[in-house]
Design a protein around this motif. Structure first.
Motif, PDB file in Angstrom:
ATOM      1  N   ARG A  47       0.913  -1.225  -0.245  1.00 45.02           N
ATOM      2  CA  ARG A  47      -0.574   0.366  -0.025  1.00 45.02           C
ATOM      3  C   ARG A  47       0.573   0.642  -0.265  1.00 45.02           C
ATOM      4  N   SER A 152      -5.620  -7.359 -10.039  1.00 37.77           N
ATOM      5  CA  SER A 152      -6.425  -8.288  -9.125  1.00 37.77           C
ATOM      6  C   SER A 152      -7.892  -7.845  -8.769  1.00 37.77           C
ATOM      7  N   THR A 156     -11.265  -8.909  -7.492  1.00 31.65           N
ATOM      8  CA  THR A 156     -11.401  -9.045  -6.392  1.00 31.65           C
ATOM      9  C   THR A 156     -13.244  -8.722  -7.062  1.00 31.65           C
ATOM     10  N   GLY A 188     -13.476   2.766  -7.488  1.00 33.11           N
ATOM     11  CA  GLY A 188     -11.946   2.417  -8.065  1.00 33.11           C
ATOM     12  C   GLY A 188     -12.037   1.119  -8.899  1.00 33.11           C
ATOM     13  N   SER A 189     -10.775   0.471  -8.657  1.00 36.06           N
ATOM     14  CA  SER A 189     -10.427  -0.466  -9.543  1.00 36.06           C
ATOM     15  C   SER A 189     -11.781  -1.559  -9.123  1.00 36.06           C
ATOM     16  N   VAL A 190     -11.483  -1.653  -8.131  1.00 39.04           N
ATOM     17  CA  VAL A 190     -13.006  -3.123  -7.866  1.00 39.04           C
ATOM     18  C   VAL A 190     -14.059  -2.515  -7.861  1.00 39.04           C
ATOM     19  N   ASP A 209     -18.319   8.877  -4.994  1.00 43.78           N
ATOM     20  CA  ASP A 209     -16.089   8.564  -4.816  1.00 43.78           C
ATOM     21  C   ASP A 209     -15.877  10.233  -4.460  1.00 43.78           C
ATOM     22  N   SER A 210     -15.088  10.307  -3.969  1.00 45.87           N
ATOM     23  CA  SER A 210     -14.596  11.219  -2.749  1.00 45.87           C
ATOM     24  C   SER A 210     -13.868  11.792  -3.772  1.00 45.87           C
ATOM     25  N   CYS A 243     -16.216   0.050  -0.721  1.00 42.39           N
ATOM     26  CA  CYS A 243     -14.624  -0.305  -1.775  1.00 42.39           C
ATOM     27  C   CYS A 243     -14.010   0.878  -1.612  1.00 42.39           C
ATOM     28  N   ALA A 244     -13.562   1.442  -0.703  1.00 45.28           N
ATOM     29  CA  ALA A 244     -12.860   2.541  -0.607  1.00 45.28           C
ATOM     30  C   ALA A 244     -12.029   2.047   0.053  1.00 45.28           C
ATOM     31  N   ALA A 264     -15.548  -4.497  -0.514  1.00 51.36           N
ATOM     32  CA  ALA A 264     -14.037  -5.730  -0.787  1.00 51.36           C
ATOM     33  C   ALA A 264     -13.235  -4.776   0.965  1.00 51.36           C
ATOM     34  N   ASN A 266     -10.390  -3.594   3.185  1.00 51.77           N
ATOM     35  CA  ASN A 266      -9.541  -4.511   4.328  1.00 51.77           C
ATOM     36  C   ASN A 266     -10.197  -3.444   5.576  1.00 51.77           C
TER      37      ASN A 266
HETATM   38  P1  NAI Z   1      -8.525   1.635  -5.565  1.00 47.74           P
HETATM   39  O1  NAI Z   1      -7.561   3.055  -4.981  1.00 47.74           O
HETATM   40  O2  NAI Z   1      -8.134   1.808  -6.934  1.00 47.74           O
HETATM   41  O3  NAI Z   1     -10.013   2.364  -5.845  1.00 47.74           O
HETATM   42  C1  NAI Z   1     -10.687   3.342  -4.218  1.00 47.74           C
HETATM   43  C2  NAI Z   1     -11.629   4.555  -4.194  1.00 47.74           C
HETATM   44  O4  NAI Z   1     -12.160   4.721  -3.409  1.00 47.74           O
HETATM   45  C3  NAI Z   1     -11.010   5.823  -5.001  1.00 47.74           C
HETATM   46  O5  NAI Z   1     -11.611   5.761  -6.274  1.00 47.74           O
HETATM   47  C4  NAI Z   1     -10.674   6.732  -3.805  1.00 47.74           C
HETATM   48  O6  NAI Z   1     -11.117   7.926  -4.770  1.00 47.74           O
HETATM   49  C5  NAI Z   1     -12.162   6.454  -3.664  1.00 47.74           C
HETATM   50  N1  NAI Z   1     -12.663   6.767  -1.715  1.00 47.74           N
HETATM   51  C6  NAI Z   1     -11.509   6.632  -0.724  1.00 47.74           C
HETATM   52  N2  NAI Z   1     -11.701   7.172   0.032  1.00 47.74           N
HETATM   53  C7  NAI Z   1     -13.353   7.498  -0.327  1.00 47.74           C
HETATM   54  C8  NAI Z   1     -14.148   8.256   0.793  1.00 47.74           C
HETATM   55  N3  NAI Z   1     -14.219   8.245   1.856  1.00 47.74           N
HETATM   56  N4  NAI Z   1     -15.457   7.945   0.375  1.00 47.74           N
HETATM   57  C9  NAI Z   1     -16.125   7.584  -1.430  1.00 47.74           C
HETATM   58  N5  NAI Z   1     -14.334   6.886  -2.347  1.00 47.74           N
HETATM   59  C10 NAI Z   1     -13.607   6.578  -1.655  1.00 47.74           C
HETATM   60  O7  NAI Z   1      -8.347   1.115  -4.619  1.00 47.74           O
HETATM   61  P2  NAI Z   1      -9.171  -0.693  -5.066  1.00 47.74           P
HETATM   62  O8  NAI Z   1      -8.043  -1.508  -5.468  1.00 47.74           O
HETATM   63  O9  NAI Z   1     -10.817  -0.640  -6.070  1.00 47.74           O
HETATM   64  O10 NAI Z   1      -9.522  -1.373  -3.520  1.00 47.74           O
HETATM   65  C11 NAI Z   1     -10.943  -0.713  -2.399  1.00 47.74           C
HETATM   66  C12 NAI Z   1     -10.535  -1.441  -1.528  1.00 47.74           C
HETATM   67  O11 NAI Z   1     -10.644  -2.937  -1.433  1.00 47.74           O
HETATM   68  C13 NAI Z   1      -9.723  -0.831  -0.969  1.00 47.74           C
HETATM   69  O12 NAI Z   1      -9.682  -1.181   0.415  1.00 47.74           O
HETATM   70  C14 NAI Z   1      -8.663  -2.022  -0.945  1.00 47.74           C
HETATM   71  O13 NAI Z   1      -7.996  -2.357   0.179  1.00 47.74           O
HETATM   72  C15 NAI Z   1      -9.320  -2.972  -0.734  1.00 47.74           C
HETATM   73  N6  NAI Z   1      -9.102  -4.435  -1.631  1.00 47.74           N
HETATM   74  C16 NAI Z   1      -8.649  -4.150  -2.641  1.00 47.74           C
HETATM   75  C17 NAI Z   1      -8.172  -5.394  -3.840  1.00 47.74           C
HETATM   76  C18 NAI Z   1      -7.342  -5.247  -5.012  1.00 47.74           C
HETATM   77  O14 NAI Z   1      -7.279  -6.496  -5.663  1.00 47.74           O
HETATM   78  N7  NAI Z   1      -7.866  -4.044  -5.633  1.00 47.74           N
HETATM   79  C19 NAI Z   1      -8.355  -6.411  -3.630  1.00 47.74           C
HETATM   80  C20 NAI Z   1      -8.300  -6.490  -1.799  1.00 47.74           C
HETATM   81  C21 NAI Z   1      -9.493  -5.761  -1.289  1.00 47.74           C
END
Ligand code: NAI
Ligand code: PHE
Length: 353
Positions: A47, A152, A156, A188-190, A209-210, A243-244, A264, A266
């Motif tokens: 991270r 990934s 996910t 985001g990606s998930v 999304d913020s 998923c944020a 998603a 963590n």
């Molecule tokens: P990412 O960084 O691609 O997307 C996260 C999104 O959440 C961003 O667009 C961000 O602007 C938004 N965000 C952040 N704080 C926010 C809030 N308070 N309100 C609304 N939107 C907000 O991350 P990704 O990869 O999509 O992961 C999302 C979550 O899932 C994370 O917590 C990550 O640890 C968890 N995760 C991801 C995995 C993966 O394969 N990418 C695997 C397991 C868990």
């Protein structure tokens, strides 16, 4: 790199240890937390973000490494819990950032297989290619061009999708998502991939999304409605999907207006007692480390264990069965779903598989 702080631990953290370094060139703090090697080498994402201080960054690495132990164990996958946090200053140039990633890769190489890594929030498959230049062969989730399995997030999202179906089956007697309303925090990606899958299945999908650009990208699909990030946790819906970063906390629990929380993110609960508070409101909670294992399982399976994409997909879809067992065990034992998931993972840890 110089050694950073030594020793401070999260209360009750029972991990193996944390390797902390300062990257002299950028001032970034690097924290590699090794939680358990009971089922295999500690393995987890890297991270990268800016934290308020070194102890906050190290604590996050420790908590996330612990979650990885339970994630691999619940999935019965031969890996242990580990996680790396790079506490990087904002605004690094692309060149400085790549240099940092390469020096971090040297640390991964120094650890000699005691820590395996992949992408997480703030790092991408392309970053894994860069880390791999110095950290190979311990770096996964690389680009396909770089010899890896690619991102990934989609895997996910598939795991979250089958978990939402499983939650709906339990609540409404049917896995069908047609007409079900799902509110997603984070596009985001998930979250963005999940939104598309849900829309394909006929669900009514809301995303927040913020980052306005991320919300706008997701909302380009006319089936997906963008809602304000403030207040997304209180949207009336069947399923709320965090998923944020972060997610549900004590203050938001009384305002939840969903039937289930399945996402998603963590460690989406700010404190252990939140699981009981959610259950007391009659809301079904699907534990994060069961639901969000798809990316880690698929990418590691394909890159390290030689799995085909079909085998990876079957393993990710099997998350639905694990979650069904979690719900059944929670009923039988009159315990929270979070406690039931932990029990299932602990059984796997005790059995060594
Ligand atoms: P990412 O960084 O691609 O997307 C996260 C999104 O959440 C961003 O667009 C961000 O602007 C938004 N965000 C952040 N704080 C926010 C809030 N308070 N309100 C609304 N939107 C907000 O991350 P990704 O990869 O999509 O992961 C999302 C979550 O899932 C994370 O917590 C990550 O640890 C968890 N995760 C991801 C995995 C993966 O394969 N990418 C695997 C397991 C868990
Ligand atoms: N970020 C992933 C997770 O939290 C970890 C991971 C991804 C590990 C890809 C290995 C490969 O589950």
């Amino acid at each position: 790199m110089a050694d950073l702080l030594a020793g401070e631990r999260v209360d009750g953290w029972d991990g193996l240890g944390v390797v902390s370094r300062v990257d002299a060139e950028t001032g970034a703090g690097i924290h590699v937390a090794l939680h358990s090697e009971r089922l295999g080498p500690p393995s987890g994402g890297t991270r990268m973000k800016s934290y308020a201080g070194a102890s906050e960054a190290r604590r996050d690495a420790q908590r996330l490494a612990e979650a990885m132990t339970y994630k691999w164990a619940a999935a019965r996958f031969p890996r242990g819990g580990g996680k790396a946090v790079i506490d990087a200053p904002d605004g690094l140039s692309a060149e400085a950032r790549d240099g940092l990633l390469r020096r971090y890769g040297s640390l991964v190489r120094e650890l000699g297989g005691r820590f395996l890594t992949g992408p997480d929030v703030g790092t991408s498959p392309r970053d894994m290619d860069v880390i791999s230049q110095t950290g190979s062969p311990w770096v996964f989730g690389r680009t396909e061009a770089g010899g890896g399995a690619g991102g990934s997030g989609g895997w996910t999202a598939l795991g979250v999708f089958v978990s939402i179906e499983t939650a709906c089956e339990r609540l409404f007697g049917s896995r069908s998502l047609r007409g079900r309303r799902v509110a997603i925090q984070g596009a985001g990606s998930v979250g963005a991939d999940l939104a598309r899958r849900l829309a394909d299945a006929g669900a009514e999908v809301e995303v927040a999304d913020s980052d306005a650009r991320a919300a706008e990208r997701a909302g380009a699909d006319p089936r997906i409605r963008v809602v304000p990030a403030d207040g997304v946790l209180a949207r009336p819906c069947d399923v709320l999907s965090p998923c944020a970063l972060g997610g549900v906390h004590a203050a938001s629990i009384p305002t939840l207006a969903c039937a289930a929380v399945v996402g998603a993110a963590n460690n989406p609960l700010a404190a252990a007692e939140n699981a009981g508070q959610i259950a007391a409101r009659g809301i079904l909670y699907a534990p994060d480390f069961v639901v969000n294992a798809g990316g880690a399982i698929a990418v590691t399976g394909m890159e390290a264990l030689g799995w085909s994409a079909e085998r990876a997909e079957a393993a990710v879809r099997a998350i639905a069965e694990t979650l069904t067992r979690v719900f059944a065990l929670a009923d039988e034992g009159r315990i929270t779903t979070a406690a039931a998931a932990r029990q299932i993972a602990e059984e796997a840890l005790a059995a060594g598989r």
